[in-house]
Design a protein around this motif. Sequence first.
Motif, mmCIF file in Angstrom:
data_model
loop_
_atom_site.group_PDB
_atom_site.id
_atom_site.type_symbol
_atom_site.label_atom_id
_atom_site.label_comp_id
_atom_site.label_asym_id
_atom_site.label_seq_id
_atom_site.Cartn_x
_atom_site.Cartn_y
_atom_site.Cartn_z
ATOM 1 N N GLN A 143 0.800 -1.080 0.232
ATOM 2 C CA GLN A 143 -0.083 0.220 0.089
ATOM 3 C C GLN A 143 0.937 1.373 0.131
ATOM 4 N N THR A 144 0.403 2.087 -0.767
ATOM 5 C CA THR A 144 1.265 3.494 -1.010
ATOM 6 C C THR A 144 0.393 4.746 -0.381
ATOM 7 N N ILE A 145 0.809 5.367 0.094
ATOM 8 C CA ILE A 145 0.163 6.605 1.012
ATOM 9 C C ILE A 145 1.245 7.960 0.414
ATOM 10 N N ILE A 146 0.493 8.842 -0.178
ATOM 11 C CA ILE A 146 1.216 10.085 -0.503
ATOM 12 C C ILE A 146 0.735 11.124 0.290
ATOM 13 N N TYR A 147 1.841 11.847 0.973
ATOM 14 C CA TYR A 147 1.360 12.916 1.957
ATOM 15 C C TYR A 147 2.434 14.005 1.780
ATOM 16 N N ALA A 148 2.126 15.263 2.631
ATOM 17 C CA ALA A 148 3.120 16.462 2.469
ATOM 18 C C ALA A 148 3.291 16.695 3.425
ATOM 19 N N GLY A 149 4.707 17.362 3.746
ATOM 20 C CA GLY A 149 4.996 17.942 5.187
ATOM 21 C C GLY A 149 6.069 19.115 4.648
ATOM 22 N N LYS A 150 6.764 19.401 5.652
ATOM 23 C CA LYS A 150 7.762 20.536 5.774
ATOM 24 C C LYS A 150 9.033 19.887 6.548
ATOM 25 N N VAL A 151 10.185 20.319 5.866
ATOM 26 C CA VAL A 151 11.727 19.972 6.662
ATOM 27 C C VAL A 151 12.373 21.449 6.318
ATOM 28 N N ASN A 152 12.663 21.821 7.557
ATOM 29 C CA ASN A 152 13.225 23.210 7.763
ATOM 30 C C ASN A 152 12.664 24.205 6.752
ATOM 31 N N ASN A 153 11.474 24.404 6.754
ATOM 32 C CA ASN A 153 10.466 25.329 6.127
ATOM 33 C C ASN A 153 10.239 25.073 4.644
ATOM 34 N N LEU A 154 10.957 23.925 4.307
ATOM 35 C CA LEU A 154 10.402 23.502 2.737
ATOM 36 C C LEU A 154 9.768 22.369 2.480
ATOM 37 N N GLY A 155 8.931 22.805 1.621
ATOM 38 C CA GLY A 155 7.666 21.753 1.349
ATOM 39 C C GLY A 155 8.167 20.400 0.568
ATOM 40 N N VAL A 156 7.836 19.516 1.355
ATOM 41 C CA VAL A 156 8.363 18.244 0.968
ATOM 42 C C VAL A 156 7.115 17.133 0.708
ATOM 43 N N VAL A 157 6.934 16.577 -0.508
ATOM 44 C CA VAL A 157 6.027 15.485 -0.504
ATOM 45 C C VAL A 157 6.582 14.170 -0.598
ATOM 46 N N TYR A 158 5.971 13.236 0.276
ATOM 47 C CA TYR A 158 6.362 12.000 0.447
ATOM 48 C C TYR A 158 5.395 10.704 -0.322
ATOM 49 N N ALA A 159 6.055 9.862 -1.099
ATOM 50 C CA ALA A 159 5.314 8.644 -1.553
ATOM 51 C C ALA A 159 5.972 7.449 -0.553
ATOM 52 N N ASN A 160 5.211 7.087 0.100
ATOM 53 C CA ASN A 160 5.591 6.045 1.090
ATOM 54 C C ASN A 160 4.904 4.507 0.857
ATOM 55 N N THR A 161 5.608 3.507 0.429
ATOM 56 C CA THR A 161 4.902 2.207 0.077
ATOM 57 C C THR A 161 5.396 1.252 1.055
ATOM 58 N N PHE A 162 4.346 0.416 1.788
ATOM 59 C CA PHE A 162 4.490 -0.277 2.960
ATOM 60 C C PHE A 162 4.522 -1.918 2.314
ATOM 61 N N VAL A 163 5.265 -2.855 2.434
ATOM 62 C CA VAL A 163 5.348 -4.204 2.238
ATOM 63 C C VAL A 163 5.508 -4.766 3.626
#
Length: 206
Positions: A143-163
């Motif tokens: 299963q893959t989840i796509i989510y957004a966050g911030k690191v040091n005030n920079l926008g970051v989008v993650y695609a995280n797949t769980f096996v």
Amino acid sequence: MKAIAALLALLMLCTPAAAQDVLGRSMIDGRRVELLSDGTWRFSEPSPSAGCANVAADIFFCGSYRNWRPTNSAATDFDAMFRHSDRLYGGMIYEEVGSLAGIDYDYMISVALDNVAHAAGTSPDMVPILDIMDIEVSDLPAQTIIYAGKVNNLGVVYANTFVIRENDVTQILTWEITRDYTEKHSNMHADFLANTRYEKEATDAH
């Protein structure tokens, strides 16, 4: 060929094993061969993961160096990290705990959201979830989840797949410094997953 013949003769003097058991391996003209218990030999079939990087256990990454350059993951929780560009990265986190210990997709999603919320100085319920999808990785359910966050005030989008298997779980991530999930990121995450190999089949995955 003389070396192969001598080795086969030696093997035939050993205690017989079941028919077609592999008793040893050698090389002929630069190709690997298997020496069999019935006194014959055959060329070995190359492993699907030959030439790939062993990330953990039976998990290999086979991406091209042009697309995914290995980076130092020693100071991180990652078992392996790769750089595609100055904006887009990939990595894997492997843990020896799986479905038999109660690990499921909901739990892994909560862990991922907790981590990105902590980095952004916010709460997990404030983390934007852009998509969740059921897929396969190396013929295993995932299963893959796509989510957004911030690191040091920079926008970051993650695609995280769980096996998730019975005794282990792997997070296969790519992340891009941006505020949106771009087509480029989607394509590179698909490439990262396509180049991830599991050599053993799962007996149970959720």
